[in-house]
Design a protein around this motif. Structure first.
Motif: not given
Length: 342
Positions: A4-13, A33-36
């Protein structure tokens, strides 16, 4: 979570915080982005992992059976309030509904159910009176585990947990005043078994007796059912044929009021011309008796919600160490079962 983090381009945290609802430190676009991404990838929270991290399972053990419409509505109030706080009730009881309310004879089975919930690490317990009797013997263990306990409709001699019940004193005064205002001076009370878990029945009867005897010309006499609660009609028949000859009967619950109706029909007595009857609880059948039953309507959903609220406040440590004793008001419902004394 990593996907999910990779797909939304954010950190795992960051993904973890956003999906837990901690969105205050992130922009709206990032959160979206994270929710989607989570929805697209089919991500779902793992509450087992969360409970290990937080020490909370977000579950509350509810030891209340759906015995009658009162307790069904209590359960409804508990469920709604816990759901609002994202807590899950786990409802259990012992035995089967056919043998209620006498299943407390097997106390060891009750303790087994308590332990089943504790072994699943529920955060708190909400109990009906019978389980409270079994719980009292294990207060040290539960206190050591720091498991909050709220009991509904049970008033111990020495407070050992939080309690929620009905304002019995005010309710009894309301019923007594109603019957006295109608001119009744010989009044009977039919109580339940008054077992060690039925402190509500004992208090209800005693408060009613006190309220009636406050009137200088009125007399009250009380009866109660046997230890199994199986002789309601027989007791009601005794009340209506004894030398006392009451003109009104107060039943500590609508169940006993229904027994009085059956006895009155057999004896050829008319309600309310020959006999006034008042119940307590406003169960689902009360309005459908012939004539409809005058009764004190308890507020079971409010009682359930209050019990759940106390548990939640205990868990977030917003209550003091002293035990809470919450009393919920009841409402008098006037129907056709009461009238002037003959």
């Amino acid at each position: 979570m990593k996907d999910v983090a990779e797909a939304a381009n954010v950190s795992v945290s960051a993904a973890s915080k956003i999906l837990r609802g901690d969105v205050s430190r992130f922009g709206e676009a990032t959160c979206q982005r994270v929710l989607e991404a989570a929805e697209r990838l089919g991500w779902r929270r793992n509450l087992l992992v969360s409970s290990i991290q937080t020490g909370r399972t977000q579950t509350v053990g509810v030891m209340i059976p759906p015995y009658d419409s009162f307790w069904v509505n209590v359960l409804s109030g508990i469920h709604k309030r816990l759901a609002e706080a994202d807590y899950l009730p786990i409802t259990v009881w012992q035995g089967d509904l056919e043998h209620m309310p006498h299943f407390e004879a097997d106390e060891q089975e009750g303790l087994k159910q308590i332990n089943r919930l504790l072994d699943r690490r529920v955060d708190a317990l909400i109990m009906w009176p019978t389980f409270a009797v079994a719980y009292r013997q294990h207060i040290a263990e539960l206190a050591e585990r720091k498991v909050p306990v709220v009991v509904i409709d049970y008033q111990p001699d020495e407070p050992f947990c939080d309690t929620v019940g009905t304002n019995e004193a005010l309710a009894a005064k309301t019923i007594a005043k109603h019957l006295l205002d109608l001119g009744h001076r010989r009044i009977a009370c039919i109580s339940s078994r008054e077992s060690k878990s039925q402190t509500w029945a004992l208090e209800r009867r005693q408060q009613f007796e006190r309220a009636v005897t406050f009137h200088p010309e009125a007399k009250v006499k009380s009866w109660r059912l046997n230890s199994e609660g199986s002789n309601g009609v027989e007791v009601a028949t005794e009340i209506l044929t004894c030398d006392f000859r009451p003109t009104a009967v107060f039943a500590v619950s609508d169940h006993e009021a229904r027994d009085v109706y059956e006895a009155a029909i057999t004896l050829g007595l008319s309600i309310p011309s020959d006999l006034s009857v008042v119940g307590f609880a406003d169960l689902d059948f009360a309005a459908h008796l012939t004539p409809p039953l005058s009764t004190l309507r308890q507020r079971p959903r409010e009682i359930g919600a209050e019990a759940a609220s106390i548990v939640l406040r205990r868990l977030d440590k917003s209550l003091s160490d002293s035990n809470v004793e919450s009393k919920i008001e009841a409402d008098f419902i006037l129907r056709e079962s009461t009238g002037p004394a003959p």
